[in-house]
Enzyme design. Structure first.
Site, PDB file in Angstrom:
ATOM      1  N   GLU A   1       0.557  -1.114   0.079  1.00 30.01           N
ATOM      2  CA  GLU A   1       0.022  -0.192  -0.566  1.00 30.01           C
ATOM      3  C   GLU A   1       0.800   1.246  -0.073  1.00 30.01           C
ATOM      4  OE1 GLU A   1      -3.370   0.242   0.238  1.00 30.01           O
ATOM      5  OE2 GLU A   1      -3.549  -1.680   0.585  1.00 30.01           O
TER       6      GLU A   1
ATOM      7  N   ASP B   1      -8.414   4.894  -8.116  1.00 29.07           N
ATOM      8  CA  ASP B   1      -9.630   3.617  -8.435  1.00 29.07           C
ATOM      9  C   ASP B   1     -11.365   3.825  -7.922  1.00 29.07           C
ATOM     10  OD1 ASP B   1     -10.093   3.831  -5.369  1.00 29.07           O
ATOM     11  OD2 ASP B   1      -9.262   2.976  -4.424  1.00 29.07           O
TER      12      ASP B   1
ATOM     13  N   THR C   1      -7.993   7.859  -0.223  1.00 24.50           N
ATOM     14  CA  THR C   1      -7.539   6.694   0.199  1.00 24.50           C
ATOM     15  C   THR C   1      -7.131   7.520   1.233  1.00 24.50           C
ATOM     16  OG1 THR C   1      -8.315   5.186  -1.707  1.00 24.50           O
ATOM     17  CG2 THR C   1      -6.395   4.414  -0.026  1.00 24.50           C
TER      18      THR C   1
END
Length: 284
Positions: A68, A86, A91
């Site tokens: 990540e 995405d 995020t």
């Protein structure tokens, strides 16, 4: 996640208790049994490793962070936040809470319930409005700075860890143990649920697991653990390939699959793997 009731011996496997662990006097002597006695079933060996063990859990966090955040220092990621394109909005944090998928909203709500006077509280209406979308409306331009500020607060760090465990880690490990999987399989489930979410629709974690069950028998039902995990990772790769932002499958191909090919079902150190072409190691 749906689970099914299992017989006692299967339960012993899922909870990590092998027949030998019951002690020499726990089972009757087979030589004394009459000829007409029913056959005595033997529990299969317990799966190797427990991802919930603090040391192994820390390894799991490092593995996820390598994929990540390209770093093993997962505790440095509390303040991470960006839109990776995405379709999930922002995020952020230690496992990628997303503004578009509800888990970021749940995190900020929990944090605000415990500590109302925090930098993120004012963004709760906007987080509720953008849930289910990739929109930043009401969040820009100040939300990323507010997240970074909150990330310095130990209470927010603890909130992130608590939500990680509640939504992702604990359900994944519990399901993996019910399926008779050791630490590597537990991690494969956890990494999948972090990326794809805990739902049952494709390509959520539940659907990926079902695809594996359609192709191979889990250890809890007498199947081979390695064969089942290959089936699970195959389904995981298929799911990743359906999303452009996740189409690099190296976190499976050159990490989890490497451990599986090495026979490291307990996820024991030393570990050597690569993600996005970058090499990582965790030594003894």
């Amino acid at each position: 996640m749906a689970t099914t009731a299992k017989p006692l011996l299967r339960l012993l496997v899922a909870t990590g208790v092998a027949a030998g662990a019951l002690g020499a006097t726990a089972l009757p002597a087979l030589s004394a049994a009459p000829a007409t006695a029913p056959a005595v079933l033997r529990a299969a060996p317990a799966a190797d490793g427990d991802l919930a063990d603090p040391r192994t859990k820390d390894i799991a966090m490092q593995l996820v962070s390598s994929a990540e955040n390209s770093s093993l220092d997962w505790r440095a990621q509390f303040g991470y936040i960006e839109d990776i394109g995405d379709g999930r909005g922002y995020t952020a944090g230690i496992i990628g809470f997303c503004s578009g998928t509800g888990d970021m909203l749940a995190l900020v709500e929990a944090y605000t319930a415990a500590k109302p006077d925090n930098p993120l509280a004012e963004y709760l209406p906007a987080l509720r409005a953008v849930d289910g979308t990739d929109s930043h409306e009401g969040l820009d331009p100040g939300f990323t700075d507010a997240w970074a500020e909150a990330a310095e607060d130990p209470d927010f760090q603890q909130a992130q860890e608590s939500e990680r465990d509640r939504v992702y880690f604990d359900p994944a490990v519990r399901q993996a143990k019910e399926d008779g999987l050791g630490a590597l399989g537990q991690f494969a489930y956890y990494d999948a649920i972090v990326m794809h979410g805990p739902g049952q629709d494709w390509p959520s974690f539940g659907a990926i697991r079902q695809a594996a069950l359609d192709r191979a028998t889990p250890p809890s039902d007498g199947g081979d653990e390695t064969a089942y995990l290959h089936a699970f990772l195959d389904a995981r790769v298929e799911a990743m390939n359906e999303e452009e932002a996740h189409s690099d499958t190296s976190r499976v191909d050159t990490a989890q699959r490497r451990f599986l090919d090495e026979g490291n079902l307990a996820l024991t150190t030393p570990l050597h793997w690569a993600v996005y072409g970058q090499d990582f190691s965790i030594e003894e």
